[in-house]
Scaffold this motif. Sequence first.
Motif, mmCIF file in Angstrom:
data_model
loop_
_atom_site.group_PDB
_atom_site.id
_atom_site.type_symbol
_atom_site.label_atom_id
_atom_site.label_comp_id
_atom_site.label_asym_id
_atom_site.label_seq_id
_atom_site.Cartn_x
_atom_site.Cartn_y
_atom_site.Cartn_z
ATOM 1 N N PRO A 114 28.414 40.381 -72.464
ATOM 2 C CA PRO A 114 29.628 39.582 -72.409
ATOM 3 C C PRO A 114 29.450 38.363 -71.509
ATOM 4 C CG PRO A 114 29.804 41.414 -70.885
ATOM 5 C CD PRO A 114 28.470 41.581 -71.584
ATOM 6 N N ARG A 115 30.385 37.421 -71.535
ATOM 7 C CA ARG A 115 30.342 36.276 -70.608
ATOM 8 C C ARG A 115 30.761 36.696 -69.209
ATOM 9 N NH1 ARG A 115 30.746 30.980 -71.545
ATOM 10 N NH2 ARG A 115 30.162 30.951 -69.356
ATOM 11 N N TYR A 116 31.730 37.587 -69.139
ATOM 12 C CA TYR A 116 32.227 38.089 -67.858
ATOM 13 C C TYR A 116 32.372 39.613 -67.941
ATOM 14 C CZ TYR A 116 33.517 33.184 -67.395
ATOM 15 O OH TYR A 116 33.484 31.809 -67.365
ATOM 16 N N LEU A 117 32.002 40.287 -66.860
ATOM 17 C CA LEU A 117 32.114 41.751 -66.818
ATOM 18 C C LEU A 117 32.459 42.186 -65.410
ATOM 19 C CD1 LEU A 117 31.744 44.506 -68.219
ATOM 20 C CD2 LEU A 117 29.321 44.390 -67.616
ATOM 21 N N VAL A 118 33.536 42.943 -65.303
ATOM 22 C CA VAL A 118 33.919 43.564 -64.037
ATOM 23 C C VAL A 118 33.848 45.072 -64.251
ATOM 24 C CG1 VAL A 118 35.688 43.830 -62.267
ATOM 25 C CG2 VAL A 118 35.460 41.649 -63.482
ATOM 26 N N ILE A 119 33.067 45.743 -63.409
ATOM 27 C CA ILE A 119 32.802 47.157 -63.645
ATOM 28 C C ILE A 119 32.740 47.894 -62.321
ATOM 29 C CG2 ILE A 119 30.289 47.052 -63.573
ATOM 30 C CD1 ILE A 119 30.417 48.747 -66.221
ATOM 31 N N GLY A 120 33.025 49.188 -62.372
ATOM 32 C CA GLY A 120 33.028 49.976 -61.163
ATOM 33 C C GLY A 120 31.639 50.433 -60.748
ATOM 34 N N LYS A 165 26.831 52.581 -65.829
ATOM 35 C CA LYS A 165 25.670 52.029 -66.514
ATOM 36 C C LYS A 165 26.117 50.855 -67.363
ATOM 37 C CE LYS A 165 22.067 53.110 -69.906
ATOM 38 N NZ LYS A 165 21.438 54.165 -70.741
ATOM 39 N N ILE A 166 25.381 49.748 -67.283
ATOM 40 C CA ILE A 166 25.752 48.584 -68.064
ATOM 41 C C ILE A 166 24.529 48.008 -68.762
ATOM 42 C CG2 ILE A 166 27.716 47.937 -66.619
ATOM 43 C CD1 ILE A 166 25.888 45.778 -65.383
ATOM 44 N N THR A 167 24.774 47.375 -69.897
ATOM 45 C CA THR A 167 23.729 46.649 -70.611
ATOM 46 C C THR A 167 24.228 45.248 -70.920
ATOM 47 O OG1 THR A 167 22.780 48.639 -71.608
ATOM 48 C CG2 THR A 167 22.309 46.543 -72.687
ATOM 49 N N SER A 195 26.420 39.148 -59.560
ATOM 50 C CA SER A 195 25.668 37.902 -59.683
ATOM 51 C C SER A 195 25.871 37.348 -61.079
ATOM 52 C CB SER A 195 24.174 38.163 -59.445
ATOM 53 O OG SER A 195 23.443 36.955 -59.376
ATOM 54 N N GLN A 196 25.276 36.169 -61.330
ATOM 55 C CA GLN A 196 25.216 35.657 -62.703
ATOM 56 C C GLN A 196 23.815 35.930 -63.240
ATOM 57 O OE1 GLN A 196 27.181 32.468 -65.008
ATOM 58 N NE2 GLN A 196 25.533 31.186 -64.208
ATOM 59 N N TYR A 197 23.758 36.423 -64.482
ATOM 60 C CA TYR A 197 22.504 36.734 -65.134
ATOM 61 C C TYR A 197 22.333 35.794 -66.326
ATOM 62 C CZ TYR A 197 22.461 40.843 -62.186
ATOM 63 O OH TYR A 197 22.464 41.675 -61.088
ATOM 64 N N LEU A 198 21.183 35.099 -66.329
ATOM 65 C CA LEU A 198 20.911 34.103 -67.363
ATOM 66 C C LEU A 198 19.703 34.518 -68.174
ATOM 67 C CD1 LEU A 198 21.425 31.044 -65.068
ATOM 68 C CD2 LEU A 198 22.676 31.369 -67.194
ATOM 69 N N CYS A 199 19.831 34.442 -69.476
ATOM 70 C CA CYS A 199 18.748 34.751 -70.392
ATOM 71 C C CYS A 199 18.212 33.446 -70.970
ATOM 72 C CB CYS A 199 19.270 35.668 -71.501
ATOM 73 S SG CYS A 199 18.040 36.154 -72.715
ATOM 74 N N THR A 235 25.904 35.683 -68.101
ATOM 75 C CA THR A 235 26.889 36.757 -67.904
ATOM 76 C C THR A 235 27.197 36.833 -66.419
ATOM 77 O OG1 THR A 235 26.177 38.090 -69.791
ATOM 78 C CG2 THR A 235 27.331 39.228 -68.012
ATOM 79 N N ARG A 236 28.457 36.686 -66.088
ATOM 80 C CA ARG A 236 28.865 36.805 -64.680
ATOM 81 C C ARG A 236 29.318 38.239 -64.445
ATOM 82 N NH1 ARG A 236 29.192 33.378 -60.810
ATOM 83 N NH2 ARG A 236 29.045 31.601 -62.209
ATOM 84 N N LEU A 237 28.532 38.974 -63.674
ATOM 85 C CA LEU A 237 28.779 40.392 -63.422
ATOM 86 C C LEU A 237 29.397 40.583 -62.041
ATOM 87 C CD1 LEU A 237 28.397 43.449 -64.076
ATOM 88 C CD2 LEU A 237 26.136 43.253 -63.017
ATOM 89 N N THR A 238 30.476 41.332 -62.003
ATOM 90 C CA THR A 238 31.104 41.719 -60.741
ATOM 91 C C THR A 238 31.198 43.232 -60.703
ATOM 92 O OG1 THR A 238 32.427 39.689 -60.696
ATOM 93 C CG2 THR A 238 33.129 41.478 -59.251
ATOM 94 N N VAL A 239 30.609 43.823 -59.668
ATOM 95 C CA VAL A 239 30.662 45.272 -59.503
ATOM 96 C C VAL A 239 31.577 45.572 -58.318
ATOM 97 C CG1 VAL A 239 29.343 47.390 -59.179
ATOM 98 C CG2 VAL A 239 28.315 45.446 -60.373
ATOM 99 N N VAL A 240 32.621 46.361 -58.594
ATOM 100 C CA VAL A 240 33.612 46.626 -57.537
ATOM 101 C C VAL A 240 33.530 48.081 -57.081
ATOM 102 C CG1 VAL A 240 35.121 44.808 -58.367
ATOM 103 C CG2 VAL A 240 35.392 47.133 -59.252
#
Lengths: 111, 116
Positions: B8-14, B18-20, B87-91, B111-116
């Motif tokens: 995804p472009r943005y993801l907020v997850i606990g 596990k994420i892909t 962080s932001q992840y760039l492919c 993809t901008r990933l935020t882990v809370v």
Amino acid sequence: DAKTTQPPSMDCAEGRAANLPCNHSTISGNEYVYWYRQIHSQGPQYIIHGLKNNETNEMASLIITEDRKSSTLILPHATLRDTAVYYCIVRLQYNFNKFYFGSGTKLNVKP
Amino acid sequence: EADIYQTPRYLVIGTGKKITLECSQTMGHDKMYWYQQDPGMELHLIHYSYGVNSTEKGDLSSESTVSRIRTEHFPLTLESARPSHTSQYLCASSDLFPQGGNTEAFFGQGTRLTVV
């Protein structure tokens, strides 16, 4: 790959030419100079690259000094949409490894 | 326009999930890369691939893993996400044997990933 040095930020008036310098004093003979830019929250975008001759495309011109230790990216008529971080990268043309991105130059185009 | 897509472009997850992160390109490029970028900071290479069944670690140590089962697909997986992974992840992708000197890499939107 050789490292590069760029000013952290520059300002440019809209419609004027933006000249972004880059020092790469340790460049070796078979390394190319590449320029990318990154607009906020997007992936880097390729602009131009060259070896020793000056290059021009629809986006910009690249001027490389005769000793190849520095170069200048020229955006001939900067627009507000050119506001971005510009990265100068030195690498082998067929480097099957990586692009090393330094900290770049933040170009602020002002109305 | 580059034909490389990240979701995804943005993801907020606990924490602990596990994420892909997905990355696909339609240019037939052999080489693919994953970079990590913190806000206002440099891009750091974390993984790259020369082609199918090839994966290599980059300069920045990462707890993520990658796979390359198909040429066009280069997913990145975190088995157990932590706040430090925010962080932001760039492919990106490029030709392994470029024709006509087109050696530049094309980047996805990130993809901008935020882990809370």
